[in-house]
Design an enzyme around this catalytic site. Structure first.
Site, mmCIF file in Angstrom:
data_model
loop_
_atom_site.group_PDB
_atom_site.id
_atom_site.type_symbol
_atom_site.label_atom_id
_atom_site.label_comp_id
_atom_site.label_asym_id
_atom_site.label_seq_id
_atom_site.Cartn_x
_atom_site.Cartn_y
_atom_site.Cartn_z
ATOM 1 C CG HIS A 81 -2.002 0.997 1.144
ATOM 2 N ND1 HIS A 81 -1.779 2.333 1.339
ATOM 3 C CD2 HIS A 81 -3.319 0.869 0.840
ATOM 4 C CE1 HIS A 81 -2.924 2.989 1.169
ATOM 5 N NE2 HIS A 81 -3.870 2.119 0.870
ATOM 6 C CD GLU A 88 -5.468 1.421 -3.075
ATOM 7 O OE1 GLU A 88 -6.650 1.470 -2.695
ATOM 8 O OE2 GLU A 88 -4.512 1.548 -2.300
#
Ligand code: PGA
Length: 218
Positions: free
Chosen positions: A95, A144
């Site tokens: 992430h 993302e």
């Protein structure tokens, strides 16, 4: 009909009582067929979520938000893949907040992905673009773009689709999700693309009512 993955990333939110309250909301609300819901929760909530889901027969899978890059051993403060596997079948890796706040490199992410594979934890690997290298046999990718995370400014569904196609064609991946400011209002614009296999939801997953709407609209 393709299976859709809807992944919640609670980040560093919620204590036990908040998690139980959230889960209780779903007790008599069945999840529609064809949707796999994965809750990526803080380490401290893995066991309570896993037990609650089992006890009440909820259709949720559990994931952690990180693992150690080392296996079991003298690594104070670390939680290894085998310890996670007791409670969860998934792990979120790479992430962009791990890079931004903790200086995590892609090399470290690759080592973590290897640890996950050893114990058959399914990795959901976040990538900021289609060019990021993906370790072999990574089952799920979440595209993302960092500018879309927590900003209320999601990518366009057209661009997300293009990136998903590139990732699938260039890196031999079969499952690509989109993440970044997903809400119940915009989720369908992403999931209606045949190349996008679901969504990774941060902020909007914290409120169970909104998360249910996301599941329903996806
Ligand atoms: P957001 O976060 O939905 O709050 O933008 C997504 C994520 O960081 O995974």
């Amino acid at each position: 009909m393709k299976k859709l993955f809807i992944v919640a990333n609670w980040k560093s939110h919620k204590t036990t009582s908040g998690a139980v309250e959230w889960l209780l909301f779903f007790k008599d609300r069945p999840i529609p067929e064809g949707k796999e819901i994965i809750l990526c929760v803080p380490f401290t909530l893995l066991s309570v979520c896993a037990f609650f889901i089992h006890e009440h027969n909820l259709s949720f899978e559990v994931g952690s938000q990180d693992i150690s890059l080392f296996e079991e051993g003298s690594y104070t403060g670390e939680i290894n893949a085998g310890q996670i596997k007791e409670f969860a079948d998934y792990v979120l890796l790479g992430h962009s907040e791990r890079e931004k706040y903790f200086g995590e490199t892609r090399d470290t992410v690759e080592k973590k992905a290897k640890q996950a594979q050893i114990v058959s934890l399914q990795t959901i690997l976040c990538v900021p673009n289609a060019e990021t290298a993906i370790p072999e046999n990574t089952p799920i990718i979440a595209y993302e773009p960092p500018s879309a995370i927590g900003s209320g400014l999601p990518d366009t569904s057209d661009n997300a689709e293009l990136v998903a196609i590139k990732i699938k064609n260039n890196q031999g991946v079969h499952v690509v999700l989109y993440g970044g400011s997903v809400t119940s209002e915009n989720v369908a614009s992403f999931t209606q693309s045949s190349h996008i296999d679901g969504v990774l939801v941060g902020k909007a997953s914290l409120d169970p009512e909104e998360f249910l709407r996301i599941i329903e609209h996806a």
